[in-house]
Motif scaffolding. Structure first.
Motif, short mmCIF file in Angstrom:
data_model
loop_
_atom_site.label_atom_id
_atom_site.label_comp_id
_atom_site.label_asym_id
_atom_site.label_seq_id
_atom_site.Cartn_x
_atom_site.Cartn_y
_atom_site.Cartn_z
N SER A 88 0.87 -1.17 0.00
CA SER A 88 0.00 0.00 0.00
C SER A 88 0.91 1.22 0.00
CB SER A 88 -0.91 0.01 1.24
OG SER A 88 -0.15 0.11 2.43
N GLU A 105 -4.30 8.09 -7.74
CA GLU A 105 -5.14 7.12 -7.03
C GLU A 105 -6.21 6.54 -7.96
OE1 GLU A 105 -6.70 8.84 -3.44
OE2 GLU A 105 -4.76 9.74 -2.95
N ARG A 109 -6.54 2.61 -9.17
CA ARG A 109 -7.73 1.81 -8.86
C ARG A 109 -8.23 1.06 -10.08
NH1 ARG A 109 -9.25 6.16 -5.41
NH2 ARG A 109 -10.45 7.13 -7.09
N PRO A 113 -5.75 -4.41 -7.92
CA PRO A 113 -6.78 -4.87 -6.98
C PRO A 113 -6.63 -4.18 -5.63
CG PRO A 113 -5.05 -6.51 -7.18
CD PRO A 113 -4.74 -5.44 -8.19
N SER A 114 -7.57 -4.46 -4.74
CA SER A 114 -7.60 -3.78 -3.44
C SER A 114 -6.39 -4.08 -2.57
CB SER A 114 -8.88 -4.17 -2.69
OG SER A 114 -8.94 -5.58 -2.51
N CYS A 115 -5.64 -5.14 -2.89
CA CYS A 115 -4.46 -5.48 -2.07
C CYS A 115 -3.34 -4.46 -2.26
CB CYS A 115 -3.94 -6.87 -2.42
SG CYS A 115 -3.35 -7.03 -4.12
N SER A 117 -3.27 -0.64 -2.57
CA SER A 117 -3.96 0.64 -2.57
C SER A 117 -2.98 1.80 -2.67
CB SER A 117 -4.78 0.78 -1.28
OG SER A 117 -3.91 0.79 -0.15
#
Length: 270
Positions: A88, A105, A109, A113-115, A117
């Motif tokens: 992150s 950002e 996105r 993926p969300s892993c 950020s």
């Protein structure tokens, strides 16, 4: 190490560092630098020191100091993700370019993926007195700091037991003589393809082609940057003089490749 490595560092001032430089001009300049990172695929070489630090136990929460208009760290994060390393990233700066950070950002996105950020600090973050937890990275900006402030930055990392990865270009006459021409050419070629709101896009074109302020600024600052780079011996002396330096493992080296990425890695010992 070469002739230039043995010469003392020269601390001139880059134009975009001057207080009297208009903020919009500084933003246009740092956006051009971010574009050059993409054109050169700097992430390929810049990712290796950070990957090494992460393998040696550094925190996968990355706090990018002096991030400018986004810098190379989001590009590095994408490369690390392809290699199975998930991080992150928090973008920070003494004068944060919040609009640029938000665009980075949104872009990340769409592709990560969300892993993995990306977020940012909208308030000012002093690289010499950072309070944001995580592994600190400084890409292409450490040479901006005179020795006293550079030592303070490293000392703050030691005092807070924060891993730190610093990457700049190695000191070499080849880079001093050739890279300013390359970066200036990149500004001239890339200006029409920069993604900016229309008023700033038009201003970029004017300041690139009609009144070539941005190419001149890039050439001048590139020359000064290479003269201000710290040599490996200077980096070693700097870390050897830190209070509590024995509590960290320090690694200094250069990645082979086009960008000549010189790195300093500091990892707290357990």
């Amino acid at each position: 190490m070469g002739v230039m490595e043995s010469l003392p560092r020269i601390h001139f001032v880059e134009l975009h560092d001057l207080d009297r430089t208009p903020p919009v001009l500084r933003t246009l300049h740092t956006e051009s630098i971010t574009t050059i990172y993409r054109l050169t695929d700097a992430a390929r070489e810049y990712a290796r020191p950070l990957a090494r630090a992460l393998r040696e136990g550094a925190d996968p929460r990355i706090v990018d100091l002096c991030a400018g208009s986004g810098g190379p760290v989001p590009l590095i994060q994408r490369r690390l993700h392809r290699e199975g390393i998930h991080t992150s990233v928090t973008l920070t700066d003494l004068v944060p370019n919040v609009g640029a950070f938000e665009r980075v950002e949104a872009s990340n996105r769409r592709v990560l993926p969300s892993c993995c950020s990306v977020d940012h600090e909208s308030s000012s973050v002093d690289a010499t007195d950072c309070r944001v937890p995580g592994t600190r990275t400084i890409y292409g900006a450490f040479h901006h700091f005179p020795p006293a402030l550079a030592r303070r930055m490293l000392q703050n990392a030691v005092d807070t037991r924060s891993p730190i990865v610093i990457v700049d270009t190695k000191r070499s006459w080849l880079y001093v003589l050739l890279f300013p021409f390359f970066t200036t050419l990149a500004v001239l070629l890339a200006a029409p393809f920069q993604r900016n709101p229309l008023p700033r896009y038009l201003l970029r074109l004017v300041l690139t082609y009609l009144v070539p302020v941005l190419p001149f600024m890039m050439f001048f600052d590139s020359v000064v940057s290479f003269l201000r780079m710290y040599g490996r011996g200077e980096l070693r002396s700097m870390v050897d003089g830190l209070d509590g330096t024995e509590s960290f493992t320090w690694t200094i080296g250069v990645e082979r490749g086009f960008t000549g990425a010189q790195y300093l890695i500091g990892i707290p010992r357990s």
